[in-house]
Design a protein around this motif. Structure first.
Motif, PDB file in Angstrom:
ATOM      1  N   MET A  24       0.833  -1.197   0.000  1.00 45.78           N
ATOM      2  CA  MET A  24       0.000   0.000   0.000  1.00 45.78           C
ATOM      3  C   MET A  24       0.872   1.254   0.000  1.00 45.78           C
ATOM      4  O   MET A  24       0.685   2.161  -0.789  1.00 45.78           O
ATOM      5  N   GLY A  25       1.852   1.309   0.912  1.00 47.55           N
ATOM      6  CA  GLY A  25       2.733   2.464   0.979  1.00 47.55           C
ATOM      7  C   GLY A  25       3.565   2.632  -0.267  1.00 47.55           C
ATOM      8  O   GLY A  25       3.763   3.749  -0.763  1.00 47.55           O
ATOM      9  N   LEU A  26       4.057   1.507  -0.813  1.00 55.22           N
ATOM     10  CA  LEU A  26       4.870   1.590  -2.025  1.00 55.22           C
ATOM     11  C   LEU A  26       4.052   2.104  -3.196  1.00 55.22           C
ATOM     12  O   LEU A  26       4.519   2.943  -3.977  1.00 55.22           O
ATOM     13  N   TYR A  27       2.817   1.621  -3.354  1.00 58.00           N
ATOM     14  CA  TYR A  27       1.977   2.071  -4.469  1.00 58.00           C
ATOM     15  C   TYR A  27       1.732   3.575  -4.382  1.00 58.00           C
ATOM     16  O   TYR A  27       1.775   4.286  -5.393  1.00 58.00           O
ATOM     17  N   THR A  28       1.479   4.065  -3.168  1.00 57.45           N
ATOM     18  CA  THR A  28       1.246   5.497  -2.998  1.00 57.45           C
ATOM     19  C   THR A  28       2.494   6.301  -3.331  1.00 57.45           C
ATOM     20  O   THR A  28       2.437   7.288  -4.070  1.00 57.45           O
ATOM     21  N   ALA A  29       3.637   5.880  -2.785  1.00 59.99           N
ATOM     22  CA  ALA A  29       4.889   6.603  -3.037  1.00 59.99           C
ATOM     23  C   ALA A  29       5.282   6.545  -4.506  1.00 59.99           C
ATOM     24  O   ALA A  29       5.788   7.528  -5.064  1.00 59.99           O
ATOM     25  N   LEU A  30       5.043   5.408  -5.132  1.00 63.52           N
ATOM     26  CA  LEU A  30       5.396   5.262  -6.543  1.00 63.52           C
ATOM     27  C   LEU A  30       4.604   6.239  -7.406  1.00 63.52           C
ATOM     28  O   LEU A  30       5.147   6.859  -8.324  1.00 63.52           O
ATOM     29  N   ARG A  31       3.336   6.377  -7.097  1.00 62.69           N
ATOM     30  CA  ARG A  31       2.507   7.304  -7.882  1.00 62.69           C
ATOM     31  C   ARG A  31       2.883   8.757  -7.600  1.00 62.69           C
ATOM     32  O   ARG A  31       2.912   9.592  -8.501  1.00 62.69           O
ATOM     33  N   LEU A  32       3.166   9.077  -6.326  1.00 65.19           N
ATOM     34  CA  LEU A  32       3.600  10.437  -6.008  1.00 65.19           C
ATOM     35  C   LEU A  32       4.911  10.754  -6.706  1.00 65.19           C
ATOM     36  O   LEU A  32       5.107  11.872  -7.216  1.00 65.19           O
ATOM     37  N   GLN A  33       5.813   9.787  -6.740  1.00 64.40           N
ATOM     38  CA  GLN A  33       7.102   9.979  -7.400  1.00 64.40           C
ATOM     39  C   GLN A  33       6.926  10.342  -8.871  1.00 64.40           C
ATOM     40  O   GLN A  33       7.662  11.164  -9.423  1.00 64.40           O
ATOM     41  N   LYS A  34       5.938   9.744  -9.499  1.00 66.60           N
ATOM     42  CA  LYS A  34       5.704   9.992 -10.929  1.00 66.60           C
ATOM     43  C   LYS A  34       4.993  11.323 -11.177  1.00 66.60           C
ATOM     44  O   LYS A  34       5.219  11.968 -12.202  1.00 66.60           O
ATOM     45  N   LYS A  35       4.123  11.720 -10.233  1.00 70.28           N
ATOM     46  CA  LYS A  35       3.247  12.863 -10.491  1.00 70.28           C
ATOM     47  C   LYS A  35       3.722  14.183  -9.876  1.00 70.28           C
ATOM     48  O   LYS A  35       3.290  15.257 -10.308  1.00 70.28           O
TER      49      LYS A  35
ATOM     50  N   VAL B 238       9.409  13.085  -0.513  1.00 71.33           N
ATOM     51  CA  VAL B 238       8.714  11.895  -0.007  1.00 71.33           C
ATOM     52  C   VAL B 238       9.722  10.994   0.710  1.00 71.33           C
ATOM     53  O   VAL B 238      10.761  10.637   0.154  1.00 71.33           O
ATOM     54  N   THR B 239       9.398  10.626   1.943  1.00 65.25           N
ATOM     55  CA  THR B 239      10.235   9.710   2.732  1.00 65.25           C
ATOM     56  C   THR B 239       9.441   8.451   3.063  1.00 65.25           C
ATOM     57  O   THR B 239       8.304   8.542   3.540  1.00 65.25           O
ATOM     58  N   ILE B 240      10.047   7.292   2.815  1.00 61.81           N
ATOM     59  CA  ILE B 240       9.433   6.003   3.116  1.00 61.81           C
ATOM     60  C   ILE B 240      10.164   5.393   4.310  1.00 61.81           C
ATOM     61  O   ILE B 240      11.394   5.318   4.314  1.00 61.81           O
ATOM     62  N   VAL B 241       9.404   4.931   5.313  1.00 57.99           N
ATOM     63  CA  VAL B 241       9.990   4.248   6.468  1.00 57.99           C
ATOM     64  C   VAL B 241       9.442   2.828   6.497  1.00 57.99           C
ATOM     65  O   VAL B 241       8.228   2.624   6.565  1.00 57.99           O
TER      66      VAL B 241
ATOM     67  N   LEU C  15       0.599   1.016   7.593  1.00 56.71           N
ATOM     68  CA  LEU C  15       1.343   0.019   8.357  1.00 56.71           C
ATOM     69  C   LEU C  15       0.870  -1.412   8.113  1.00 56.71           C
ATOM     70  O   LEU C  15       1.521  -2.364   8.544  1.00 56.71           O
ATOM     71  N   GLY C  16      -0.259  -1.565   7.450  1.00 58.60           N
ATOM     72  CA  GLY C  16      -0.731  -2.908   7.129  1.00 58.60           C
ATOM     73  C   GLY C  16      -1.215  -3.671   8.344  1.00 58.60           C
ATOM     74  O   GLY C  16      -1.519  -3.105   9.397  1.00 58.60           O
ATOM     75  N   ALA C  17      -1.288  -4.985   8.182  1.00 61.46           N
ATOM     76  CA  ALA C  17      -1.796  -5.856   9.241  1.00 61.46           C
ATOM     77  C   ALA C  17      -0.776  -6.933   9.561  1.00 61.46           C
ATOM     78  O   ALA C  17       0.137  -7.202   8.773  1.00 61.46           O
ATOM     79  N   VAL C  18      -0.928  -7.540  10.719  1.00 58.74           N
ATOM     80  CA  VAL C  18      -0.071  -8.643  11.132  1.00 58.74           C
ATOM     81  C   VAL C  18      -0.945  -9.855  11.431  1.00 58.74           C
ATOM     82  O   VAL C  18      -2.160  -9.743  11.589  1.00 58.74           O
ATOM     83  N   THR C  19      -0.333 -11.015  11.500  1.00 61.96           N
ATOM     84  CA  THR C  19      -1.077 -12.232  11.793  1.00 61.96           C
ATOM     85  C   THR C  19      -1.721 -12.145  13.175  1.00 61.96           C
ATOM     86  O   THR C  19      -1.079 -11.749  14.144  1.00 61.96           O
ATOM     87  N   ARG C  20      -2.999 -12.506  13.237  1.00 60.85           N
ATOM     88  CA  ARG C  20      -3.707 -12.508  14.511  1.00 60.85           C
ATOM     89  C   ARG C  20      -3.401 -13.811  15.245  1.00 60.85           C
ATOM     90  O   ARG C  20      -3.768 -14.899  14.798  1.00 60.85           O
TER      91      ARG C  20
ATOM     92  N   GLY D 173      -5.499   1.079   3.339  1.00 61.42           N
ATOM     93  CA  GLY D 173      -5.014  -0.294   3.381  1.00 61.42           C
ATOM     94  C   GLY D 173      -5.567  -1.062   4.570  1.00 61.42           C
ATOM     95  O   GLY D 173      -6.574  -0.691   5.183  1.00 61.42           O
ATOM     96  N   ASP D 174      -4.882  -2.148   4.926  1.00 63.12           N
ATOM     97  CA  ASP D 174      -5.372  -3.065   5.958  1.00 63.12           C
ATOM     98  C   ASP D 174      -5.467  -2.432   7.343  1.00 63.12           C
ATOM     99  O   ASP D 174      -6.214  -2.909   8.194  1.00 63.12           O
ATOM    100  N   CYS D 175      -4.700  -1.373   7.594  1.00 62.36           N
ATOM    101  CA  CYS D 175      -4.681  -0.785   8.935  1.00 62.36           C
ATOM    102  C   CYS D 175      -5.706   0.325   9.098  1.00 62.36           C
ATOM    103  O   CYS D 175      -5.791   0.934  10.166  1.00 62.36           O
ATOM    104  N   ALA D 176      -6.506   0.609   8.060  1.00 61.42           N
ATOM    105  CA  ALA D 176      -7.412   1.753   8.089  1.00 61.42           C
ATOM    106  C   ALA D 176      -8.873   1.322   7.978  1.00 61.42           C
ATOM    107  O   ALA D 176      -9.204   0.384   7.250  1.00 61.42           O
ATOM    108  N   ALA D 177      -9.731   2.017   8.713  1.00 67.63           N
ATOM    109  CA  ALA D 177     -11.180   1.807   8.616  1.00 67.63           C
ATOM    110  C   ALA D 177     -11.731   2.890   7.700  1.00 67.63           C
ATOM    111  O   ALA D 177     -12.146   3.966   8.158  1.00 67.63           O
ATOM    112  N   VAL D 178     -11.718   2.612   6.395  1.00 62.97           N
ATOM    113  CA  VAL D 178     -12.207   3.554   5.393  1.00 62.97           C
ATOM    114  C   VAL D 178     -13.630   3.155   5.004  1.00 62.97           C
ATOM    115  O   VAL D 178     -13.870   1.992   4.659  1.00 62.97           O
ATOM    116  N   PRO D 179     -14.598   4.063   5.053  1.00 58.37           N
ATOM    117  CA  PRO D 179     -15.972   3.700   4.692  1.00 58.37           C
ATOM    118  C   PRO D 179     -16.053   3.122   3.286  1.00 58.37           C
ATOM    119  O   PRO D 179     -15.416   3.632   2.355  1.00 58.37           O
TER     120      PRO D 179
END
Length: 436
Positions: free
Chosen positions: A1-12, A20-23, A97-102, A291-297
């Protein structure tokens, strides 16, 4: 999720418009839908990862994990593997940040369970399964042999069913190299607490999948929970009990635990609460989450369920990333952010080589066609042309030459003298810290 966002920002982004900083604690992004095929040897494990520094060459990449977020001071605290800490300031923050195994409180699970959320777990799992076959072929103890050749998968969602299908295919193909092991000696078991598997597709396809798995000799337990796996002995809620030296745990995910220290609003499932434009409540235009860590309607379902949120799957994550990048660019340029709307087009799942199910645009498919749809969809969504080509070559190579059925357990401990010593040195707990 983070990579896709950064990749598009990098292009646009325009020149000098923003930095843009990726951690990320890993120097790569893992395309998780391909992990079952990587574990089964159909794809080279490195090819399901995307190197961040190579791909995001116009971004700043920091190999570290986020330990806390201070939204009031606009600071993120990061820590490297070496133990050094640093605070990074931001004007805009994307929480991906995504999700981890429960991990449920099942006795023995933390010590014996093997997850499948990271490339390390996929490699470990492949080597472990093949090493069980090596050890079983080298022992005359019938009880030990039975335990070594019993493989248990817990969780009947996409991750569990696809891992089961691919790995069962791998072990069956490897039997030609083990003349002392008969096909009926190898036992695969699927345990699911719900009354059906693959809830993402229509019920008839779930029933079809169970029938096909059972036709392959795979035991499927529905409406059944694991009570204990201590000592490699699986005890189920229906009273069943058997020894298994391989326990694969794919029964759900949970939001990354670092969010609890973020100071951001969380829902009951500990996901960051965001609006339909993926802006975090109270931090509109500054903090974004997807992404997986967000509650988006999920606006495509709110007419039926006002509280519906987007499910944690690759389909939404990829589309949210594209929309999120567009919203960030809009806000940077003085324009309003727009809401994310995407109606789920369906789902595809692989059940092993040339086998699958698909439920796309209210049309169902089975067998070879569904399997081909699964591969076509995911290779199309795999980031970068480089990785798409490598995966295609992997498929051609494994199709023409077959999969390599060899365990390389010494990769983890090269100084160990034999496979048994390696297994004793490796941690049986394979659940990784997946803060990304």
């Amino acid at each position: 999720m983070g990579l896709y966002t950064a990749l598009r920002l990098q292009k646009k982004l325009r020149a000098n418009e923003a930095s843009v900083t990726i951690v990320d604690p890993q120097p790569h992004m893992t395309y998780q839908p391909f992990l079952p095929e990587a574990a089964a040897g159909a794809i080279e494990p490195r090819h399901v990862t995307v190197p961040l520094r190579k791909t995001l060459d116009r971004c700043h990449v920091r190999t570290a994990r986020v330990t806390s977020v201070d939204p009031d001071a606009k600071l993120v605290t990061i820590e490297t593997d070496g133990g050094s800490t640093e605070q990074l300031g931001y004007d805009m923050l994307v929480v991906a940040l995504g999700a981890v195994t429960r991990l449920l409180p099942i006795p023995g699970l933390a010590e014996h369970g093997i997850g499948l959320k990271t490339i390390g777990e996929a490699v470990y799992l492949r080597n472990h399964v093949l090493s069980r076959m090596d050890l079983a072929a080298s022992t005359n103890d019938p009880e030990l042999r039975r335990k070594l050749l019993t493989f248990t998968v817990m969780g009947g969602g996409f991750a569990g069913v696809e891992a089961l299908g691919e790995l069962e295919d791998m072990t069956r193909a490897a039997l030609k190299y083990y003349p002392t092991i008969k096909p009926e000696d190898v036992r695969w078991v699927l345990v699911e607490a719900a009354s059906r598997i693959l809830p993402e597709v229509r019920e008839s396809l779930g029933v079809y999948t169970v029938d096909k798995l059972r036709a392959r000799g795979i035991e499927v337990f529905l409406d059944t929970r694991a009570e204990s796996v201590q000592g490699g002995v699986v005890k189920l809620s229906d009273g069943s009990e058997f020894a298994s030296d391989t326990i694969i745990w794919t029964a759900g995910v949970t939001a990354n635990p670092v969010l609890a220290k973020s100071g951001l609003p969380l829902d009951q499932r500990r996901r960051v609460v965001a609006n339909a434009a993926m802006q975090v409540e109270g931090q509109e235009g500054v903090v974004w989450a997807a992404g997986d860590c967000a509650a988006v309607p999920d606006l495509s379902r709110t007419d039926d369920d006002p509280n519906a949120t987007c499910p944690p799957n690759a389909q939404h994550a990829v589309r949210q990333a594209k929309h999120l990048a567009a919203n960030i660019l809009a806000v940077l340029r003085g324009k309003p952010a727009t809401v994310y709307v995407h109606k789920n087009v369906g789902a595809v799942a692989s059940l092993g080589l040339h086998k699958g199910v698909a439920d796309v645009y209210n049309t169902k498919a089975k067998g070879y066609l569904a399997w081909a749809m699964h591969r076509a969809y995911h290779v199309a969504k795999m980031p970068t042309f480089n990785r798409k080509v490598r995966i295609l070559f992997d498929w051609v190579g494994s199709g023409l030459l077959g999969r390599e059925a060899v365990s390389m357990v010494h990769v983890a401990e090269p100084r160990a003298t034999d496979a048994a010593e390696v297994q004793n040195m490796l941690p049986r707990k394979a659940f990784a810290d997946q803060n990304s």
